[in-house]
Design a protein around this motif. Sequence first.
Motif, short mmCIF file in Angstrom:
data_model
loop_
_atom_site.label_atom_id
_atom_site.label_comp_id
_atom_site.label_asym_id
_atom_site.label_seq_id
_atom_site.Cartn_x
_atom_site.Cartn_y
_atom_site.Cartn_z
N GLU A 59 1.97 -4.25 -0.22
CA GLU A 59 3.40 -4.17 -0.52
C GLU A 59 3.57 -3.24 -1.70
OE1 GLU A 59 5.02 -8.00 -1.14
OE2 GLU A 59 4.63 -8.72 0.91
N HIS A 60 4.42 -2.22 -1.55
CA HIS A 60 4.60 -1.22 -2.59
C HIS A 60 6.02 -1.28 -3.13
CE1 HIS A 60 4.42 2.71 -4.64
NE2 HIS A 60 3.11 2.52 -4.61
N PHE A 61 6.15 -1.08 -4.44
CA PHE A 61 7.47 -1.23 -5.09
C PHE A 61 8.47 -0.22 -4.56
CE2 PHE A 61 5.72 2.22 -7.54
CZ PHE A 61 6.82 2.98 -7.94
N CYS A 62 8.03 0.95 -4.11
CA CYS A 62 8.97 1.98 -3.67
C CYS A 62 9.48 1.74 -2.26
CB CYS A 62 8.30 3.36 -3.75
SG CYS A 62 7.02 3.63 -2.52
N HIS A 63 8.87 0.80 -1.53
CA HIS A 63 9.28 0.51 -0.15
C HIS A 63 9.25 -0.99 0.07
CE1 HIS A 63 10.16 2.04 3.86
NE2 HIS A 63 9.31 1.16 4.36
N PRO A 64 10.17 -1.73 -0.58
CA PRO A 64 10.08 -3.19 -0.60
C PRO A 64 10.41 -3.86 0.73
CG PRO A 64 12.10 -2.46 -1.68
CD PRO A 64 11.32 -1.21 -1.34
N ASP A 65 11.06 -3.17 1.66
CA ASP A 65 11.52 -3.83 2.88
C ASP A 65 10.39 -4.11 3.87
OD1 ASP A 65 14.09 -3.72 1.89
OD2 ASP A 65 14.51 -1.78 2.80
N HIS A 66 9.37 -3.24 3.91
CA HIS A 66 8.30 -3.40 4.89
C HIS A 66 6.94 -3.20 4.22
CE1 HIS A 66 11.73 -1.56 7.30
NE2 HIS A 66 11.69 -2.83 7.68
N PRO A 67 5.92 -3.84 4.74
CA PRO A 67 4.57 -3.59 4.21
C PRO A 67 4.06 -2.22 4.67
CG PRO A 67 4.46 -5.09 6.07
CD PRO A 67 5.92 -4.89 5.78
N LEU A 68 3.08 -1.68 3.93
CA LEU A 68 2.47 -0.39 4.26
C LEU A 68 1.05 -0.63 4.74
CD1 LEU A 68 3.68 1.78 1.22
CD2 LEU A 68 4.78 1.45 3.45
N ILE A 69 0.66 0.11 5.77
CA ILE A 69 -0.65 -0.02 6.39
C ILE A 69 -1.48 1.21 6.04
CG2 ILE A 69 -1.92 -0.44 8.53
CD1 ILE A 69 0.04 -2.63 7.80
N LEU A 70 -2.75 0.99 5.64
CA LEU A 70 -3.64 2.11 5.33
C LEU A 70 -4.16 2.74 6.61
CD1 LEU A 70 -5.22 3.78 3.23
CD2 LEU A 70 -7.04 2.07 3.37
N ILE A 71 -3.98 4.07 6.71
CA ILE A 71 -4.48 4.87 7.84
C ILE A 71 -5.55 5.80 7.30
CG2 ILE A 71 -3.88 6.53 9.64
CD1 ILE A 71 -1.06 5.46 9.60
N ASN A 72 -6.71 5.84 7.95
CA ASN A 72 -7.82 6.66 7.45
C ASN A 72 -7.54 8.14 7.54
OD1 ASN A 72 -9.47 4.51 6.72
ND2 ASN A 72 -10.23 4.27 8.81
N GLN A 73 -6.84 8.58 8.57
CA GLN A 73 -6.61 10.01 8.74
C GLN A 73 -5.36 10.21 9.56
OE1 GLN A 73 -9.95 12.28 10.10
NE2 GLN A 73 -8.67 13.81 11.06
N LEU A 113 6.56 4.46 -13.96
CA LEU A 113 6.68 5.12 -12.66
C LEU A 113 7.89 4.59 -11.92
CD1 LEU A 113 5.39 7.06 -10.59
CD2 LEU A 113 4.11 5.10 -9.70
N LEU A 114 8.77 5.50 -11.49
CA LEU A 114 9.94 5.16 -10.69
C LEU A 114 9.84 5.84 -9.34
CD1 LEU A 114 12.80 5.58 -13.34
CD2 LEU A 114 11.47 3.52 -12.80
N ALA A 115 10.46 5.22 -8.33
CA ALA A 115 10.41 5.77 -6.98
C ALA A 115 11.27 7.02 -6.84
CB ALA A 115 10.85 4.72 -5.96
N LYS A 116 12.31 7.12 -7.66
CA LYS A 116 13.17 8.30 -7.62
C LYS A 116 13.87 8.45 -8.96
CE LYS A 116 17.06 5.79 -5.56
NZ LYS A 116 18.04 5.76 -4.44
N SER A 117 14.52 9.54 -9.13
CA SER A 117 15.19 9.83 -10.39
C SER A 117 16.27 8.80 -10.71
CB SER A 117 15.80 11.24 -10.31
OG SER A 117 16.67 11.45 -11.40
N PRO A 118 16.37 8.37 -11.97
CA PRO A 118 17.45 7.44 -12.33
C PRO A 118 18.80 8.14 -12.47
CG PRO A 118 16.14 7.96 -14.26
CD PRO A 118 15.48 8.65 -13.10
N TYR A 119 18.80 9.46 -12.40
CA TYR A 119 20.03 10.22 -12.52
C TYR A 119 20.55 10.58 -11.14
CZ TYR A 119 17.16 10.97 -16.68
OH TYR A 119 16.31 10.80 -17.73
N GLU A 120 21.78 11.04 -11.11
CA GLU A 120 22.34 11.48 -9.84
C GLU A 120 21.77 12.84 -9.47
OE1 GLU A 120 26.55 11.48 -9.90
OE2 GLU A 120 26.74 9.33 -10.32
#
Length: 706
Positions: A4-18, A73-80
């Motif tokens: 589970e990553h803070f930048c994508h809280p809605d769904h889990p992320l799966i590790l792909i080797n390639q 670390l932020l997922a995106k800029s706090p500014y507009e």
Amino acid sequence: MEVEHFCHPDHPLILINQILEYSCELVICSGCEGPIWGPCYSCTSCYFFLHKKCAELPREIKRRLHRRHPLHLLAKSPYEGNYRCNRCDKSFNCFVYHCSFCKFDLDIKCAFQPGFLEVDSQAHQFAHKDHPLILNEEQEYHGEGVVCSVCKEPMSGPSYSCISCNFLLHKKCAELPPEIKRHIHPEHPLRLLPNHHMICGFCKETCCESFVYCCFVCEFNLHIKCAFPPCVYAADQDKGHQFRSLLNPRSLKSISFTCNACGTDGDDSPFGCTMCQLVVHEECISLPGTLKTALHHHPQIIHTYQLQQGIESINKYCGICRREVDTEYGVYYCPDCDFVAHVKCSIEYGDSATEIVEENEEEQSVTVDGQFMEPSFRVVREIKRGEERIIEEIEHFSHQHNLILNDKVDDDLKCDGCMLPISTPFYSCASCNFFLDKTCIELPRRKKWQNHENQLILSYNQGSHDLYQCDVCKQDFRGLRYTCDVCGLWIDVRCFKSILEDSFKHGGHEHPLYLPADRKNILRCSNGGRGFAPWETDDGEIIPHCSGCCVSEESRVFFKCVVCDFKLGMKCATLPCKAIRHEYDDHPLFLTYINENDYQPSCIICEEDRDPKLWFYRCEECDFDAHPECALGKLPYVKPGVVVTFRKHPHPIALVDKTEDYRPQEKKACDTCGEPCDGLALECTDPNCSFIVHRKRRQCWKSLIW
């Protein structure tokens, strides 16, 4: 692997080797906006991807570029809209390291970019401690008046600069070593300090640079130019020193001195370099700057008057005689590894084993380590990930099918080359049970070993049940081996990897270990057979028992420690650190050197007591201890399962291991001698055929051939 990553809280992320493409489109990382070629995390529910390295970025960092507060670390800029990085002034719309107090931002490329490294040296602390200095590898400074703030010389080449004010340092000035030793003042080290108009003890001039090297004990000073005179560096190319006699030619007087070139005492008329304050024997003036020796596996060793910062070896023992080396005086060292040697030892072996290395561009284009390197495989398919070249499929001489790059490790897999537990990355056959780890793939087809006269050839018998005995460790093995066409020498690649280097560091001992390097012990080709002669100690006695197993090995090949009385036989030196899982335990067993328990230990497999001073295999989770021979079996370097077709039998025959642990009803009688087949056997693969014969009894299986 799911995270589970803070930048994508809605769904889990799966590790792909390639991942190479996604719906025929280039896959872009949502963290750095760069293309994805290798391992990444993805969301199975939506179009979201992260580089593995971007997903594992730290949530908080500290940088001297912004000393007041940590950056988060932020997922995106706090500014507009897009933000601008305070380091490179470029706008981005992806991951950012942000300080909410100061409104300070760093994009992740600038936060970790190698080209913008910050210096934290003693020179930086003295000269410009208020602001960080940033490395710029490429910028050139032109025009008059732009000078280094330390040495006052014009700026050019790589440099460190301050982004807050007009402060510049040469890269070499910013990275001056905090402490040096010089022949002009051998008694004490000299430390880097700010200059307060000190007088240089060598040139007797007032130091004008910002720094000076000082001795606190003697109040001796050297300014930077005298601490690093030009001929010190030119001497590494065997030129630059201007030697002259230090005595009046009319005088018959001799003086005692220690030669800076070879480190031995002299009692005659010395010669010296007045600029560097070097004193040498007359015969040492013409020492070759570069030598090539058969007693070292790299192409050249280089003479230096003193090992400097950055090239100083942790090895303090001569690679030839194994005695201690004083690196404050002249030595030969290898620029590619941790090898040093006395000058006298190097020259002694120069009559027949050393020669001056000549530059030959055509030869260097086809050689590695001074010898022709014929690869053992042919590349079938490869890909490029940025600047990285990845070989995905190869054709190896040892196998009839192509081998594919693999990274899925199974604790029960063995490499068919060295017969050790497999490790990543490795190559596997999609059609059969054949594996080669990367170290075996990279072995050259032909190799010159410093302890043998002739070139060795990498060999493998495809489709054969043949067993070989290694001439180094005297153990039976299958797999890759180096052979000599002249004397029939066989060396298992597992042993060859250990004896290839001049020394090696083993986990079971704190000091480096060496093979005796005396010329008499070089394995010579002869018609009288092959194998090592007994290694002998200085007093002529055979080397005593191995410290790992307390056994005097048949091979008599021992690694020795020059610091203490530790000796290691080849059987123990090449034991795998991790053993394949034993049937009595669910986990891999690890080689253990010290028994930390106070109770009398025993082997769980044979149920006999163990000597607590000797090495053993252990599973910490299950409190499982075993003798090495019990954990590995009688033939640890023979891999069963090879299938071969014989003309005298209608079905394919497999090499199997019928150990003593088989239940009586599972033991089959040999078709030739009638006795139960224990250990290695040749068994028919057809379930309707009960044919089986002993493998190690020639009279039992010869009927398959004749």
